[in-house]
Design an enzyme around this catalytic site. Structure first.
Site, PDB file in Angstrom:
ATOM      1  N   LYS A  21       0.838  -1.207   0.000  1.00  0.00           N
ATOM      2  CA  LYS A  21       0.000   0.000   0.000  1.00  0.00           C
ATOM      3  C   LYS A  21       0.871   1.255   0.000  1.00  0.00           C
ATOM      4  CE  LYS A  21      -3.712  -0.624   2.396  1.00  0.00           C
ATOM      5  NZ  LYS A  21      -4.338  -0.912   3.700  1.00  0.00           N
ATOM      6  N   ARG A  90      -3.236   3.026   8.556  1.00  0.00           N
ATOM      7  CA  ARG A  90      -3.571   1.896   7.698  1.00  0.00           C
ATOM      8  C   ARG A  90      -2.461   0.863   7.657  1.00  0.00           C
ATOM      9  NH1 ARG A  90      -4.779   4.545   1.976  1.00  0.00           N
ATOM     10  NH2 ARG A  90      -5.990   2.614   1.717  1.00  0.00           N
ATOM     11  N   GLY A  99      -8.289  -7.166   3.994  1.00  0.00           N
ATOM     12  CA  GLY A  99      -9.142  -7.149   5.176  1.00  0.00           C
ATOM     13  C   GLY A  99      -8.579  -7.910   6.368  1.00  0.00           C
ATOM     14  N   MET A 101      -5.832  -7.245   8.219  1.00  0.00           N
ATOM     15  CA  MET A 101      -5.241  -6.460   9.298  1.00  0.00           C
ATOM     16  C   MET A 101      -6.041  -5.184   9.497  1.00  0.00           C
ATOM     17  SD  MET A 101      -1.262  -7.157   8.740  1.00  0.00           S
ATOM     18  CE  MET A 101      -1.395  -6.518   7.109  1.00  0.00           C
ATOM     19  N   ARG A 334      -2.913  -0.917  -6.605  1.00  0.00           N
ATOM     20  CA  ARG A 334      -1.999  -2.070  -6.660  1.00  0.00           C
ATOM     21  C   ARG A 334      -2.357  -2.876  -7.892  1.00  0.00           C
ATOM     22  NH1 ARG A 334      -5.309  -4.907  -1.792  1.00  0.00           N
ATOM     23  NH2 ARG A 334      -7.198  -4.825  -3.002  1.00  0.00           N
ATOM     24  N   HIS A 447     -15.452  -8.514   0.459  1.00  0.00           N
ATOM     25  CA  HIS A 447     -14.465  -9.408   1.069  1.00  0.00           C
ATOM     26  C   HIS A 447     -14.552 -10.815   0.491  1.00  0.00           C
ATOM     27  CE1 HIS A 447     -13.261 -12.302   4.242  1.00  0.00           C
ATOM     28  NE2 HIS A 447     -12.207 -11.507   4.299  1.00  0.00           N
ATOM     29  N   SER A 778      15.296 -42.164 -14.194  1.00  0.00           N
ATOM     30  CA  SER A 778      14.039 -41.446 -14.008  1.00  0.00           C
ATOM     31  C   SER A 778      13.783 -41.384 -12.514  1.00  0.00           C
ATOM     32  CB  SER A 778      12.902 -42.177 -14.728  1.00  0.00           C
ATOM     33  OG  SER A 778      11.698 -41.468 -14.506  1.00  0.00           O
ATOM     34  N   CYS A 846       9.418 -39.028 -13.061  1.00  0.00           N
ATOM     35  CA  CYS A 846       8.023 -39.416 -13.196  1.00  0.00           C
ATOM     36  C   CYS A 846       7.434 -39.331 -11.792  1.00  0.00           C
ATOM     37  CB  CYS A 846       7.890 -40.813 -13.783  1.00  0.00           C
ATOM     38  SG  CYS A 846       8.812 -42.077 -12.923  1.00  0.00           S
ATOM     39  N   TYR A 866      13.608 -34.129 -19.015  1.00  0.00           N
ATOM     40  CA  TYR A 866      12.150 -34.070 -19.138  1.00  0.00           C
ATOM     41  C   TYR A 866      11.472 -34.339 -17.800  1.00  0.00           C
ATOM     42  CZ  TYR A 866      12.105 -39.181 -19.023  1.00  0.00           C
ATOM     43  OH  TYR A 866      12.249 -40.475 -18.631  1.00  0.00           O
TER      44      TYR A 866
HETATM   45  P1  ADP Z   1      -7.606  -2.489   3.588  1.00  0.00           P
HETATM   46  O1  ADP Z   1      -6.178  -2.843   3.438  1.00  0.00           O
HETATM   47  O2  ADP Z   1      -8.367  -3.415   4.435  1.00  0.00           O
HETATM   48  O3  ADP Z   1      -8.255  -2.158   2.276  1.00  0.00           O
HETATM   49  P2  ADP Z   1      -7.287   0.322   3.967  1.00  0.00           P
HETATM   50  O4  ADP Z   1      -6.105   0.802   4.719  1.00  0.00           O
HETATM   51  O5  ADP Z   1      -7.169   0.391   2.509  1.00  0.00           O
HETATM   52  O6  ADP Z   1      -7.642  -1.136   4.451  1.00  0.00           O
HETATM   53  O7  ADP Z   1      -8.478   1.210   4.489  1.00  0.00           O
HETATM   54  C1  ADP Z   1      -9.801   0.812   4.592  1.00  0.00           C
HETATM   55  C2  ADP Z   1     -10.698   1.818   3.901  1.00  0.00           C
HETATM   56  O8  ADP Z   1     -10.545   3.129   4.432  1.00  0.00           O
HETATM   57  C3  ADP Z   1     -10.428   1.902   2.425  1.00  0.00           C
HETATM   58  O9  ADP Z   1     -11.637   1.966   1.729  1.00  0.00           O
HETATM   59  C4  ADP Z   1      -9.683   3.187   2.292  1.00  0.00           C
HETATM   60  O10 ADP Z   1      -9.859   3.757   1.043  1.00  0.00           O
HETATM   61  C5  ADP Z   1     -10.287   4.040   3.401  1.00  0.00           C
HETATM   62  N1  ADP Z   1      -9.342   5.052   3.833  1.00  0.00           N
HETATM   63  C6  ADP Z   1      -8.101   4.810   4.288  1.00  0.00           C
HETATM   64  N2  ADP Z   1      -7.462   5.972   4.564  1.00  0.00           N
HETATM   65  C7  ADP Z   1      -8.319   6.964   4.266  1.00  0.00           C
HETATM   66  C8  ADP Z   1      -8.219   8.402   4.315  1.00  0.00           C
HETATM   67  N3  ADP Z   1      -7.106   9.011   4.721  1.00  0.00           N
HETATM   68  N4  ADP Z   1      -9.289   9.104   3.936  1.00  0.00           N
HETATM   69  C9  ADP Z   1     -10.410   8.474   3.514  1.00  0.00           C
HETATM   70  N5  ADP Z   1     -10.573   7.156   3.450  1.00  0.00           N
HETATM   71  C10 ADP Z   1      -9.526   6.381   3.803  1.00  0.00           C
HETATM   72 MG    MG Z   2      -7.631  -0.984   0.929  1.00  0.00          MG
END
Ligand code: ADP
Ligand code: MG
Ligand code: MG
Length: 886
Positions: A21, A90, A99, A101, A334, A447, A778, A846, A866
């Protein structure tokens, strides 16, 4: 050495340091895209925290410095009573763990700054909605309070103010919710919700670090084979607000359809929502195209940015974005997860668009993905009416009994479909155990969809006609059909259809293509078949490694040829002795004189001959490696206990069957405690006179017959289970004698390479001496794995393997994926010493590993000639061998 980096200090290639991220945010920042400013705490800090149990002491100062820079840039202060800055905290590991962490939004709100936020934004409702979100997320993730308590309080507030959902709650109602939430925190922890913004920030960072080691995160990593020692980065980012009224919202989008690979921007959008609302499936979002109506300017901007990202990454990207009062913000990007079909289609699209070359295109697909495309699908001719339809989230055809929670999915025998309103990371064990996943809420980015797609598991989401009652363990479909736990249902991850009962399943078009059953028009019409067929050509052009098939019958041999095998690497002869022919073997074992034995062998000879002629005919011009009889003799005899009982009962009745008594004596004599380490393989050939001679005789006659027919048969004779060269030399003498005799008698010069399996550690360790006498090796990696580890391959699955996998002793069963470190080392030694003794030694493998993608790469790397695998895995091995070569 430092831990903290501003977004404009990194780039996409620093995933190790910044996590996926953080690297993506840095890259977008550098591209000049509208990313809210922030900074990333590197993964090293998490690793330190998890080993020391404490924050690295120098971290606090670094965070202070970066926070100050951020505040200066925004012109606002964290948690100030006047126009406060809020941040999100985040998680973000090197490999995406959707989802798994924690992420906490709206850090910095307290009893004072909430008023400051209301004043600055001109909306009390928005400020109090944000405050209640903060306490809810902070309470459940940082303080570990059951999320259901907050959910229940919110539901109660909605009920008492007659609101249909959270969007309808007004400022006063939300103020009330905040008060209740604070009371929950006081009650659960014995202290107040922390008012100091900096303390909130620190606690949130710690919580993200700790979320690396939650049970669900560990389960996910095991499943996805992600190492446990990487740690997560933490991204601290200025908040932007999607919950700021009807002209705000948040969404997730893909640059192409991740399910099919079809071009065209694709996604979900939810107005008046923040962050996780889209993914959590709380409300069902609208398709991205609807933004055309709601906010065409932002949609155009988003499309422009996504085209730019796809060109830049030269691959499918997914993004998270938020629109705050008509202004678009990019929050994440990503390389997107995709289905197998999409992977093949997109690799070809990017290749044709000139964005990538053939080498890279081959790198974009895997043998495992090809294997997925070879799974059967629902019969299109089948005329069943779906009881509901949802969003097709991950393709495939799944038939199983409905279960309504993780525990039942794991405990139910046979195939299951996990049915949930929506899934959360806690449902992960159920998703792993089930054969398909069905939800009534959420879109392609929910999810359930993301996780199932990652695992290649069939999934239908957002079937919102379904009323799911998890407590009663049943659901009701729109037409009134009720499905209870244990009832069979079928779900189609390609169309989104849900059916009651079991639907017929048919072969996949990709298999039909390999089988040669599609005409040119049918091939042209199916974009996945098109993509696969082109990719196979590229792989075949590039691969160094040969791919042979394991085939024991003329039919298998035919399929091997259709699937473009370069030969047969393993033709087992034992099935030729089973079935109706079993009694011949029984007689052979019971024979009391040499004459009797010869008589039985003479009866067996024509049967063997017929089989070999058929196989050699199919494989004209290609090598056919025939293994001499291998399994322990007892496999041809009745079970000792059953026979003993039968004889005892007969005796008790006074009706003694002399044949049975004699048989029982033989069975007793041949009974072994540990037959897999007993009289089998070369040992049989050396101990039962005439058996090998008969087999070689049949092979030689068959070759002579094919030569007479004008063919070019290439039989190779393989001796199984030798431990050293002495056994092999004795066998070789006998084989050569028979070949010579048949050549003399038939007047045809019959040649066959004579080689051996290497499947015992001792054979691998003495390979140099063996190679002086053997023309080919083999590797029988199943037995080699069994004897190297000392695991009985027939017993481990039900016994201690699950515990071993659980404890992480190995990531995959060594019988599925070659143990490169141990077994692989024996293979490497044998290759090196074998080739040193005989330069033109032909070497193959094999056994199951020959069709396992990661093992194929290993065999390519150490220079095997092979691999040989079952006919259906031949295309997978060809693709993987091509990928290994580029
Ligand atoms: P995950 O890895 O579970 O997707 P994220 O870190 O991406 O968790 O965050 C969860 C949600 O919160 C995502 O939809 C993300 O876009 C939103 N979010 C994260 N940071 C901000 C921010 N600074 N302002 C607005 N929304 C945010
Ligand atoms: Mg995210
Ligand atoms: Mg073996």
């Amino acid at each position: 050495r430092r831990f903290v980096f501003a977004f404009n200090e990194g780039d996409k290639d620093h995933k190790d340091l910044l996590g996926g991220k953080g690297a993506g945010l840095a890259e977008m920042t550098n591209l000049g895209l509208p990313v809210p400013p922030g900074f990333t705490i590197a993964t090293g800090a998490c690793r330190r925290y998890l080993t020391d149990g404490n924050m690295p002491p120098e971290l606090a100062d670094e965070i202070d410095a970066h926070l100050a820079r951020l505040e200066a840039e925004r012109g606002k202060r964290l948690g100030s009573a006047v126009d406060p800055m809020l941040v999100s905290v985040r998680s973000g590991a090197k490999f995406s763990m959707p989802g798994m962490m924690e992420t906490i939004l709206d850090i910095g709100l307290n009893d004072d700054s909430v008023d400051g936020l209301a004043a600055a934004a001109g909306s009390e409702r928005f400020a109090w909605d944000s405050y209640r979100r903060l306490i809810q997320m902070f309470g459940s993730t940082v303080l570990g309070i059951d999320a259901a308590r907050f959910g229940a309080a919110l539901d109660a507030a909605e009920r008492s103010s007659g609101a249909a959902g959270d969007v309808d709650l007004d400022a006063a109602a939300l103020r009330g919710v905040v008060a209740v939430y604070k009371a929950i925190i006081r009650d659960a922890t014995g202290r107040e919700f922390p008012q100091d913004p900096r303390e909130q920030l620190d606690m949130a960072i710690r919580a993200v670090f700790e979320s690396w080691n939650t049970e669900r995160a560990r389960v996910y990593r095991r499943q996805e084979r992600i190492p446990h020692n990487l740690g997560t980065a933490v991204n601290v980012m200025a908040m932007v607000y999607g919950n700021l009224g009807p002209d705000s919202g948040t969404g997730v989008a893909f640059t192409r359809d991740p399910a099919t690979g079809a071009p065209g921007v694709y996604g979900d959008y939810l107005s008046e929502a923040q962050g996780e609302d889209v993914v959590a499936g709380i409300r069902t979002p609208v398709p991205l195209q609807d933004l055309e109506r709601l906010d065409p300017g932002s949609l155009a901007e988003l499309r422009r940015i996504m085209a730019l990202l796809e060109d830049h990454y030269r691959d499918l990207c997914d993004v998270e974005f938020t629109i705050e009062r008509g202004k678009l913000w990019m929050l994440q990007t990503r390389i997107g997860k995709r289905t197998a079909a999409a992977a093949f289609r997109m690799a070809i699209q990017f290749l044709d668009d000139g964005l990538i070359d053939v080498k890279e295109a081959l790198g974009r697909v895997t043998g495992d993905q090809l294997a997925q495309l070879m799974f059967p699908q629902f019969d299109p001719q089948f005329e069943a009416k779906p009881i509901a339809t949802g969003v097709p989230a991950s393709p495939g055809a799944a038939v199983g009994v409905a279960v309504f929670d993780s525990a039942s999915a794991a405990d139910t025998e046979g195939k299951t479909i996990l049915v949930r309103r929506e899934t959360s990371p806690d449902d992960l064990p159920g998703i792993i155990a089930a054969d398909g996943v069905l939800t009534s809420r959420g879109g392609k980015t929910s999810h359930a969809a993301v996780v199932a797609r990652g695992m290649g598991k069939t999934c239908v989401v957002g079937a919102d006609g379904l009323e799911i009652d998890a407590e009663q363990r049943q659901f009701t479909a729109p037409g009134g059909v009720v499905v209870r736990e244990g009832d069979t249902i079928s779900i189609d991850g390609t169309s989104g259809c849900v059916y009651a009962g079991a639907i017929d399943v048919v072969p996949s078009p990709v298999v039909e293509y390999f089988e040669g059953r599609l005409d040119a028009e049918q091939r042209r019409r199916d974009p996945v078949v098109q993509a696969v067929s082109r990719m196979m050509i590229y792989a075949d052009e590039r691969r160094r490694l040969g791919v042979h098939a394991n085939a024991d019958t003329p039919d298998d041999a035919k399929r091997a040829r259709r699937f473009r095998a370069d030969g047969i690497g393993l033709c087992r002869t034992e099935h030729m002795f089973l079935g109706e022919r079993r009694h011949h073997v029984e007689e052979l074992i019971l024979a009391e004189s040499a004459e009797e034995q010869d008589k039985v062998l003479a009866e067996l000879l024509p049967m063997q001959l017929g089989d070999f002629v058929g196989i050699l005919a199919e494989m004209d011009g290609l090598p056919v490696t025939i293994r001499l009889i291998d399994p322990p003799l007892h496999e041809f005899l009745p079970d000792l206990t059953e026979l003993s009982v039968k004889v005892a009962l007969a005796e008790a009745r006074g009706e003694v069957d002399l044949g049975d008594v004699r048989l029982l004596r033989a069975v007793r004599r041949l009974h072994e405690q540990n037959p897999m380490l007993g009289l089998r393989g070369v040992r049989l050939g050396l101990v039962v006179p005439g058996l090998v001679a008969m087999q070689v005789h049949a092979i030689a006659e068959a070759a002579a017959a094919r030569i007479r027919a004008g063919d070019d048969p290439r039989p190779e004779i393989m001796v199984p289970l030798i431990g050293g060269t002495e056994e092999f030399e004795l066998m070789r003498e006998e084989i050569e004698r028979v070949l010579h005799d048949v050549s003399e008698a038939s007047g045809i010069d019959i040649r066959a390479k004579i080689g051996t399996m290497i499947e015992l550690p001792r054979a691998a360790l003495t390979a140099g001496r063996i190679a002086e006498h053997a023309e080919f090796f083999s590797f029988g990696t199943n037995d080699l794995t069994q004897t190297t580890w000392g695991f009985s391959r027939d017993d481990v699955e039900g016994s201690f393997f699950p515990a071993y996998l659980e404890k992480g002793i190995f990531a995959a069963s060594p019988f599925e994926s070659l143990d490169e470190e141990g077994v692989g080392r024996l293979v490497a030694i044998a290759v090196e010493e074998g080739r040193a003794a005989r330069e033109d030694l032909l070497i193959g493998v094999c056994g199951e590993h020959g069709g396992d993608p990661s093992s194929v790469r290993f065999f390519d790397r150490i220079g095997l000639d092979y691999v040989s695998c079952s006919p259906f895995r031949v295309p997978i091995a060809r693709l993987e061998a091509g990928r290994a070569a580029v």
